[in-house]
Scaffold this motif. Structure first.
Motif, PDB file in Angstrom:
ATOM      1  N   ALA A   1       0.831  -1.200   0.000  1.00 45.71           N
ATOM      2  CA  ALA A   1       0.000   0.000   0.000  1.00 45.71           C
ATOM      3  C   ALA A   1       0.870   1.256   0.000  1.00 45.71           C
ATOM      4  O   ALA A   1       0.549   2.253  -0.680  1.00 45.71           O
TER       5      ALA A   1
ATOM      6  N   ALA B   1      -4.974  -7.920  -3.787  1.00 46.16           N
ATOM      7  CA  ALA B   1      -5.720  -7.392  -2.643  1.00 46.16           C
ATOM      8  C   ALA B   1      -5.398  -5.910  -2.426  1.00 46.16           C
ATOM      9  O   ALA B   1      -6.289  -5.095  -2.137  1.00 46.16           O
ATOM     10  N   ALA B   2      -4.118  -5.538  -2.565  1.00 44.68           N
ATOM     11  CA  ALA B   2      -3.727  -4.137  -2.392  1.00 44.68           C
ATOM     12  C   ALA B   2      -4.348  -3.259  -3.478  1.00 44.68           C
ATOM     13  O   ALA B   2      -4.781  -2.130  -3.213  1.00 44.68           O
TER      14      ALA B   2
ATOM     15  N   ASP C   1      -8.141  -2.597  -3.031  1.00 44.80           N
ATOM     16  CA  ASP C   1      -8.472  -1.647  -1.964  1.00 44.80           C
ATOM     17  C   ASP C   1      -8.357  -0.181  -2.390  1.00 44.80           C
ATOM     18  O   ASP C   1      -8.753   0.714  -1.631  1.00 44.80           O
TER      19      ASP C   1
ATOM     20  N   PRO D   1      -9.126   3.387  -3.778  1.00 48.01           N
ATOM     21  CA  PRO D   1     -10.416   4.105  -3.871  1.00 48.01           C
ATOM     22  C   PRO D   1     -10.622   4.785  -5.223  1.00 48.01           C
ATOM     23  O   PRO D   1     -11.079   5.929  -5.291  1.00 48.01           O
TER      24      PRO D   1
END
Length: 346
Positions: free
Chosen positions: A119, A146-147, A150, A152
Motif C-alpha cells: 500500500a 488485494a492491495a 483496496d 479508492p
C-alpha cells in the motif's frame, strides 16, 4: 487545430482516399465493399473520433460523453508475468481511448516486496491520482491483487475475479476455448487426449483444467489426473522430464497445451521423441499469438486485444455509473484449425 466535433464522413473519406458514399455505407453496415475495407473505415472513424448518431445515443444512455472536455489518465498495472499480454491488451485499450482523447500508461509493480509495504509503494507511486486502473492477468505475487482492490479509484480486473470481490472484470473466455478444443479433437476421432499446463498458478489456469474435465466427460471420457501434466513446475528440467515420460507412457493421439509459454516446449519434446506432428500426435496450443518459430498451430483465437477494447468501455461506463452493480464480462473467440492437428484414420 480542428476539434473532434468537426470530424465528418468527408474527413474520413479524404483520409482514406475514398468517396463519402463508401464511408457512409461502411458505417451503416451496408453491402458494396470488402470486409477489409469496411474494417479500415470503421477503425479510421474511431481513430479520428467520429461517431454515428446511433453510437452517440448509446454513449449518452450510459452517461458517457462522446466528446469529453476532460482528458483522463489510466494505468495498466502489471508484473513481469503479465508482459506477454501487454502489447495486445494495450493495443485494445489505446484503440478505444484514442477516440475519446484519453491516455493509458503502463505501471510495473515490484515483485520482491513484503505485503505490508504494498500500500505504501502504491501511494508513493501516485497510483491514486490516476482516473482508473486496469489490473493485468498473471499478477504475482497474488497479494498485489488485494492491495489493488483496496484502492479508492475505478478498477477493472483483466482476469477471472476471485470469489466475493466487488470489482468489474473483463477477460477472454478460456473455459469456452478449452471446450472448443476438446470438441474439435473429439470430432476428429481423438479419445486419448492429454492436457498439459500448470493449473496451480492462476485462476484462469484452473478454469482451463476444469473445462477440460467437463468437456471430456460430456463426450463420454473419464479423465485420470495422473495421466496429465498439470503439476507445479519446480524446475524446467524436472517438468520437462515428467512430460516426456508421460507422453511416452500414455501415447496420446492429441495434446492440448493450455499455457502460452509451454506450447513450444510441448512441440520440441514431441520432436525429440520423434513423434510427427500431426501424423503421430495432434497439438492444440493456447497461444496469445502465432509465433514465427512454430508451424501454424490449431488454437483458440484468444481475443486479448478485444478484451482491452471492451475493458476501456467498461471503465468509462463504471466512471459514469459508480453505484450500479458490478459485472463480469467474458469474451469468446473463434477456433482456428491450423497445421498441427489431423483426424484419426481407421
Amino acid at each position: 487545430m480542428p476539434t473532434r466535433k468537426a470530424v465528418t464522413m468527408k474527413t474520413i473519406a479524404i483520409e482514406l482516399g475514398l468517396t463519402v458514399q463508401t464511408v457512409n455505407k461502411a458505417l451503416k453496415g451496408k453491402h458494396g465493399m470488402s470486409e477489409a475495407t469496411r474494417q479500415l473505415i470503421v477503425h479510421t472513424a474511431e481513430k479520428l473520433g467520429y461517431y454515428t448518431m446511433d453510437q452517440i445515443r448509446s454513449l449518452r444512455l450510459d452517461h458517457i460523453a462522446p466528446y469529453p472536455n476532460e482528458r483522463l489518465r489510466f494505468l495498466l498495472v502489471q508484473t513481469a508475468e503479465s508482459v506477454s499480454y501487454n502489447r495486445l491488451l494495450l493495443q485494445g485499450l489505446q484503440d478505444r481511448f484514442f477516440s475519446f482523447g484519453h491516455r493509458i500508461e503502463l505501471l510495473m509493480l515490484p515483485q520482491r516486496i513484503k505485503q505490508e509495504k504494498m500500500a505504501v509503494w502504491l501511494e508513493e507511486a501516485g497510483v491514486q491520482y490516476a482516473d482508473g486502473i486496469f489490473i493485468a492477468p498473471s499478477i504475482l505475487p497474488q497479494e498485489w491483487e488485494a492491495a489493488l482492490f483496496d484502492l479508492p479509484i475505478p478498477r477493472i480486473l483483466l482476469s477471472f475475479p476471485p470469489s466475493g470481490v466487488k470489482i468489474d472484470s473483463v477477460i477472454w473466455d478460456v473455459y469456452e476455448a478449452t471446450c472448443q478444443a476438446v470438441a474439435y479433437l473429439r470430432s476428429q476421432g481423438h479419445e486419448r487426449i492429454m492436457y498439459v499446463g500448470d493449473i496451480q498458478m492462476q485462476r484462469g489456469s484452473i478454469l482451463r483444467w476444469q473445462a477440460f474435465g467437463y468437456a471430456m466427460q460430456a463426450s463420454g471420457i473419464t479423465i485420470v489426473p495422473s495421466e496429465h501434466c498439470i503439476g507445479h513446475r519446480d524446475t524446467n528440467l524436472a517438468w520437462h522430464n515428467e512430460l516426456l515420460n508421460q507422453i511416452q507412457q500414455q501415447q496420446p493421439t492429441a495434446i492440448i497445451c493450455g499455457i502460452d509459454h509451454e506450447v513450444s516446449v510441448v512441440y520440441d519434446i514431441c520432436k525429440a521423441l520423434q513423434f510427427r506432428v500431426p501424423d503421430d500426435v495432434s497439438l492444440v496450443g493456447f497461444l496469445n499469438e502465432q509465433p514465427d518459430g512454430l508451424p501454424e498451430f490449431t488454437r483458440p483465437l484468444l481475443p486479448i486485444s478485444q478484451t482491452g477494447y471492451r475493458a476501456a468501455d467498461r471503465m468509462l461506463w463504471r466512471i459514469a455509473n459508480p453505484t450500479l452493480p458490478f459485472e463480469h464480462i467474458r469474451i469468446q473467440g473463434e477456433f482456428h484449425i491450423g497445421l498441427t492437428t489431423t483426424g484419426i484414420t481407421s
